[in-house]
Design a protein around this motif. Structure first.
Motif, PDB file in Angstrom:
ATOM      1  N   ASN A 201       1.401  69.259  13.393  1.00 35.66           N
ATOM      2  CA  ASN A 201       2.689  68.932  12.766  1.00 35.66           C
ATOM      3  C   ASN A 201       3.881  69.291  13.647  1.00 35.66           C
ATOM      4  O   ASN A 201       4.981  68.818  13.428  1.00 35.66           O
ATOM      5  CB  ASN A 201       2.829  69.526  11.360  1.00 35.66           C
ATOM      6  N   GLY A 202       3.679  70.078  14.670  1.00 35.82           N
ATOM      7  CA  GLY A 202       4.774  70.373  15.601  1.00 35.82           C
ATOM      8  C   GLY A 202       5.220  69.116  16.332  1.00 35.82           C
ATOM      9  O   GLY A 202       6.415  68.791  16.368  1.00 35.82           O
TER      10      GLY A 202
ATOM     11  N   GLY B 280       5.334  80.387  16.632  1.00 35.14           N
ATOM     12  CA  GLY B 280       6.383  81.303  16.162  1.00 35.14           C
ATOM     13  C   GLY B 280       7.440  81.627  17.205  1.00 35.14           C
ATOM     14  O   GLY B 280       8.374  82.375  16.929  1.00 35.14           O
ATOM     15  N   GLU B 281       7.363  81.060  18.399  1.00 36.08           N
ATOM     16  CA  GLU B 281       8.397  81.334  19.403  1.00 36.08           C
ATOM     17  C   GLU B 281       9.137  80.050  19.751  1.00 36.08           C
ATOM     18  O   GLU B 281       8.548  78.968  19.746  1.00 36.08           O
ATOM     19  CB  GLU B 281       7.757  81.894  20.677  1.00 36.08           C
ATOM     20  N   ALA B 282      10.433  80.230  20.059  1.00 33.09           N
ATOM     21  CA  ALA B 282      11.227  79.066  20.440  1.00 33.09           C
ATOM     22  C   ALA B 282      10.643  78.451  21.707  1.00 33.09           C
ATOM     23  O   ALA B 282      10.374  79.161  22.672  1.00 33.09           O
ATOM     24  CB  ALA B 282      12.674  79.471  20.673  1.00 33.09           C
ATOM     25  N   SER B 283      10.454  77.100  21.628  1.00 33.29           N
ATOM     26  CA  SER B 283       9.820  76.474  22.785  1.00 33.29           C
ATOM     27  C   SER B 283       9.986  74.957  22.726  1.00 33.29           C
ATOM     28  O   SER B 283      10.231  74.387  21.644  1.00 33.29           O
ATOM     29  CB  SER B 283       8.336  76.834  22.805  1.00 33.29           C
ATOM     30  N   LEU B 284       9.885  74.297  23.844  1.00 31.60           N
ATOM     31  CA  LEU B 284       9.980  72.839  23.887  1.00 31.60           C
ATOM     32  C   LEU B 284       8.587  72.218  24.072  1.00 31.60           C
ATOM     33  O   LEU B 284       8.473  71.036  24.392  1.00 31.60           O
ATOM     34  CB  LEU B 284      10.905  72.407  25.024  1.00 31.60           C
TER      35      LEU B 284
ATOM     36  N   ALA C 107      12.877  73.536  12.810  1.00 29.28           N
ATOM     37  CA  ALA C 107      12.209  74.777  13.222  1.00 29.28           C
ATOM     38  C   ALA C 107      10.817  74.485  13.766  1.00 29.28           C
ATOM     39  O   ALA C 107      10.417  74.982  14.825  1.00 29.28           O
ATOM     40  CB  ALA C 107      12.131  75.737  12.033  1.00 29.28           C
ATOM     41  N   LEU C 108      10.123  73.613  13.043  1.00 29.53           N
ATOM     42  CA  LEU C 108       8.767  73.242  13.430  1.00 29.53           C
ATOM     43  C   LEU C 108       8.744  72.600  14.818  1.00 29.53           C
ATOM     44  O   LEU C 108       7.878  72.903  15.658  1.00 29.53           O
ATOM     45  CB  LEU C 108       8.236  72.247  12.395  1.00 29.53           C
ATOM     46  N   ALA C 109       9.711  71.747  15.060  1.00 30.12           N
ATOM     47  CA  ALA C 109       9.742  70.983  16.303  1.00 30.12           C
ATOM     48  C   ALA C 109      10.052  71.886  17.498  1.00 30.12           C
ATOM     49  O   ALA C 109       9.525  71.684  18.585  1.00 30.12           O
ATOM     50  CB  ALA C 109      10.753  69.855  16.206  1.00 30.12           C
TER      51      ALA C 109
ATOM     52  N   PHE D  40       7.901  68.900  22.330  1.00 38.76           N
ATOM     53  CA  PHE D  40       8.558  67.741  22.945  1.00 38.76           C
ATOM     54  C   PHE D  40       7.855  67.355  24.233  1.00 38.76           C
ATOM     55  O   PHE D  40       7.716  66.173  24.545  1.00 38.76           O
ATOM     56  CB  PHE D  40      10.045  68.034  23.190  1.00 38.76           C
ATOM     57  N   ARG D  41       7.395  68.388  24.985  1.00 41.08           N
ATOM     58  CA  ARG D  41       6.660  68.085  26.217  1.00 41.08           C
ATOM     59  C   ARG D  41       5.379  67.308  25.885  1.00 41.08           C
ATOM     60  O   ARG D  41       5.050  66.320  26.508  1.00 41.08           O
ATOM     61  CB  ARG D  41       6.336  69.385  26.963  1.00 41.08           C
ATOM     62  N   LYS D  42       4.689  67.764  24.832  1.00 43.24           N
ATOM     63  CA  LYS D  42       3.454  67.079  24.405  1.00 43.24           C
ATOM     64  C   LYS D  42       3.760  65.639  23.992  1.00 43.24           C
ATOM     65  O   LYS D  42       3.030  64.709  24.317  1.00 43.24           O
ATOM     66  CB  LYS D  42       2.843  67.823  23.227  1.00 43.24           C
TER      67      LYS D  42
END
Lengths: 282, 349
Positions: A249-250, A39-43, A32-34, A46-48
């Motif tokens: 932590n994301g 609070g919104e679904a997003s990539l 969920a964190l990743a 991973f981009r970072k």
């Protein structure tokens, strides 16, 4: 009747609860964190992660380390296991000595090699005594990536070969000695016996050892951290840095997911390629 | 083809002597059984011949060649193991082909020999299967085929039938005998089963505590055991051993008397259960304890003068436990044994 049906579930209950609380819940939280940002679904995470300077380096370093360490470790462990098998006397003693590194935490193992390899370490002292170097040489600097890599490799091999040896020895003990004797009587040299009899019959153990070792090798961290700090970036090291240094932590969770996916993929490869069909099992 | 010479082989495991200076000559093409109870050294001797175990001293010759110091693969022999040792990761075909491949035989040669050996042992239908899919009897056949495929000069077999059930064992026994007789291979066969040794071997070497007690043809061994141990081990039921008092060169007990090769003292009479005539009285007094109908015969177990004895009588005999009978042993078939050393004495004086 009912009691005997409920009992197995009662007995397995605590372990299941424990695993769900401390494994499944954190796993779901990490996922969920990743995959969320504010609070919104997003990539975004991973981009970072991919956009970071150290990302490509940590991937290539980790894979290089795994590719260099695992095959060497397997060959070394096979040789050690075969030699231990041949001993009549003192077998237990040799085995005890061989598995000492297993009892040492990986951070401690890293520190052991640091005292050997650092610029005023034992290695340089010996080289100095032999007249091979004039002053301290920094083997673990980011300016000498090859010696840094070799240092990390040596520490990893020293630390984690013992577990492979233990798994292989237990596998070797399961192979009845008659197979090798039969091959010997029918004309096989010791190398042929090893290749045609021992190795194929040892395949299930080799598979277990490789899965365990490879998964752990992709998670390599403490040894590298002790020897090089962040001079030699690896995947879990980056996760640690994003968590504790960058306080993000994301992205750390994204790294964790990546390591998990790589480990799962490696396990799948081993399960496929080193499969022993049931009809070929003894 | 070659004979085997075992020349004063001795084997010690630490302080324990497993084989004591043992010599044996196996003729070319002969089938020898090493027979004895577990721990007698028979398997150790076989493994020394194979080269899987090293002797403490002595020599092993195969044909004219001294192989004492050679590794197993240079001795030119084949072996069948007790638990078959059929390689689980190879098909039956590759198992049978193993020895040939190790010799570097061509594919055509391998195919020819595998098919011949498979034909002898009737395993052609399973050639492409893996051993795990075979029954114990079939695996046994694969092990024998693997040994015969290399056309060995010497074939060693270590209790090859002991893991099979009784019926299959009987079937494999006669088949093995036929196959080996036609191939003319010199064979050393280790077993603790005396019927197996009797049925298969040209000669049997009976081993006990690391020595060969006697070596002879099966029938001679059965009829004229050289020692009390051999008489007791070979034959089912085992030979009866009855101690008799001797006076003036004659042994006497109850209504029985016989000249013996001894002046005075005690002699042990070795008597086979079937070499006895049974009457209402006279001869050796026999108190029947148990009657066991075995189909072909009725086996009586009881006591002669307090000593255990077994007698085979016709299956229709009307004998009951508690009866007293008179036994007259067939004089020509009694083996007189010196009770002091357990060895058979010469013929009656």
């Amino acid at each position: 009747m009912t009691r005997s049906r409920v009992l197995p579930y009662l007995l397995i209950g605590p372990a299941t609860v424990f695993l769900v609380l401390l494994f499944v819940v954190p796993l779901v939280q990490t996922i969920a964190l990743a995959f969320t940002d504010n609070g919104e679904a997003s990539l975004t995470n991973f981009r970072k992660m991919v956009g970071d300077l150290n990302f490509g380096l940590s991937i290539s370093n980790t894979f290089l380390l795994v590719l260099a360490v695992i095959p060497l470790q397997l060959c070394l462990a096979l040789t050690m296991a075969m030699m231990v098998q041949k001993l009549d006397k003192g077998r237990d003693l040799v085995l005890w000595i061989m598995i000492i590194p297993l009892g040492i935490s990986d951070l401690a193992a890293g520190l052991v090699w640091l005292t050997i390899l650092q610029d005023r370490g034992y290695f340089n002292t010996v080289l100095n005594m032999l007249g091979l170097i004039d002053g301290p040489v920094n083997w673990l600097s980011y300016e000498s990536p090859v010696s840094l890599f070799v240092g990390v490799m040596l520490a990893e091999i020293w630390r984690a070969t013992a577990i492979v040896v233990v798994i292989l020895i237990s596998g070797l003990q399961l192979i009845p000695k008659e197979y090798s004797e039969a091959a010997e009587v029918f004309g096989a040299s010791s190398w042929t016996r090893f290749r045609k009899i021992t190795l194929p019959l040892l395949k299930p153990s080799i598979q277990s050892a490789l899965i365990l070792r490879t998964v752990l090798a992709f998670e390599v961290f403490a040894v590298v951290y002790a020897l090089s700090g962040r001079n030699f970036p690896v995947l879990v090291g980056e996760a640690y840095a994003w968590q504790h240094v960058n306080q993000n932590n994301g992205v750390a969770a994204a790294y964790a997911i990546l390591v998990m996916v790589i480990s799962l993929a490696a396990t799948l490869v081993y399960i496929r390629t080193l499969r022993t069909p049931p009809e070929m099992q003894s | 083809m070659a004979g085997i010479t075992i020349d004063r082989i001795e084997k010690k495991f630490g302080a324990v002597t497993a084989l004591q200076q043992l010599s044996l000559k196996v003729e070319d093409g002969e089938f020898i059984a090493l027979l004895g109870p577990s721990g007698c050294g028979k398997t150790t001797l076989l493994r020394i011949i194979a080269g899987l175990e090293s002797q403490t001293s002595g020599r092993v010759l195969i044909g004219e060649r001294d192989v004492s110091a050679l590794p197993p693969r240079q001795r030119g022999l084949a072996m069948v193991f007790q638990n078959y040792a059929v390689f689980p990761h190879m098909t039956v075909y590759e198992n049978v082909a193993f020895g040939l491949r190790m010799k570097g035989a061509s594919d055509a040669e391998v195919k020819k020999q595998v098919e011949r050996a498979a034909g002898l042992l009737h395993i052609e239908p399973y050639l492409e299967r893996y051993p795990a899919k075979l029954s114990g009897g079939q695996r046994q056949r694969v092990a024998v085929a693997r040994a015969l495929a290399v056309e060995p000069a010497v074939l060693l077999m270590d209790e090859p039938l002991s893991n099979l059930d009784a019926l299959l064992r009987l079937e494999m026994r006669s088949e093995l005998k036929a196959v080996l007789a036609s191939s003319g291979t010199t064979t050393v066969y280790v077993t603790h089963d005396q019927t197996e040794a009797m049925g298969l071997a040209d000669r049997i070497a009976v081993m006990h505590k690391g020595v060969i007690e006697q070596i002879d043809r099966p029938q001679a061994l059965y009829e004229r055991p050289a020692t009390r141990f051999v008489g007791g081990f070979v034959g089912s039921p085992p030979m009866n051993f009855i101690d008799l008092p001797v006076a003036d060169g004659t042994a006497r007990l109850g209504g029985f008397s016989s000249p013996v090769p001894l002046r005075n003292g005690t002699v042990t009479a070795g008597i086979r259960a079937e070499d006895i005539d049974v009457a209402e009285d006279g001869g050796l007094p026999f108190d029947v304890g148990v009657c066991e109908p075995l189909g072909a015969t009725l086996l009586l177990t009881g006591r002669i003068d307090g000593q255990l004895a077994r007698v085979s009588v016709r299956p229709d005999s009307r004998v009951r436990p508690g009866d007293r009978l008179g036994l007259t042993p067939n004089a020509g078939r009694i083996v007189w044994i010196d009770p002091a050393d357990g060895k058979a004495m010469g013929a009656a004086a």
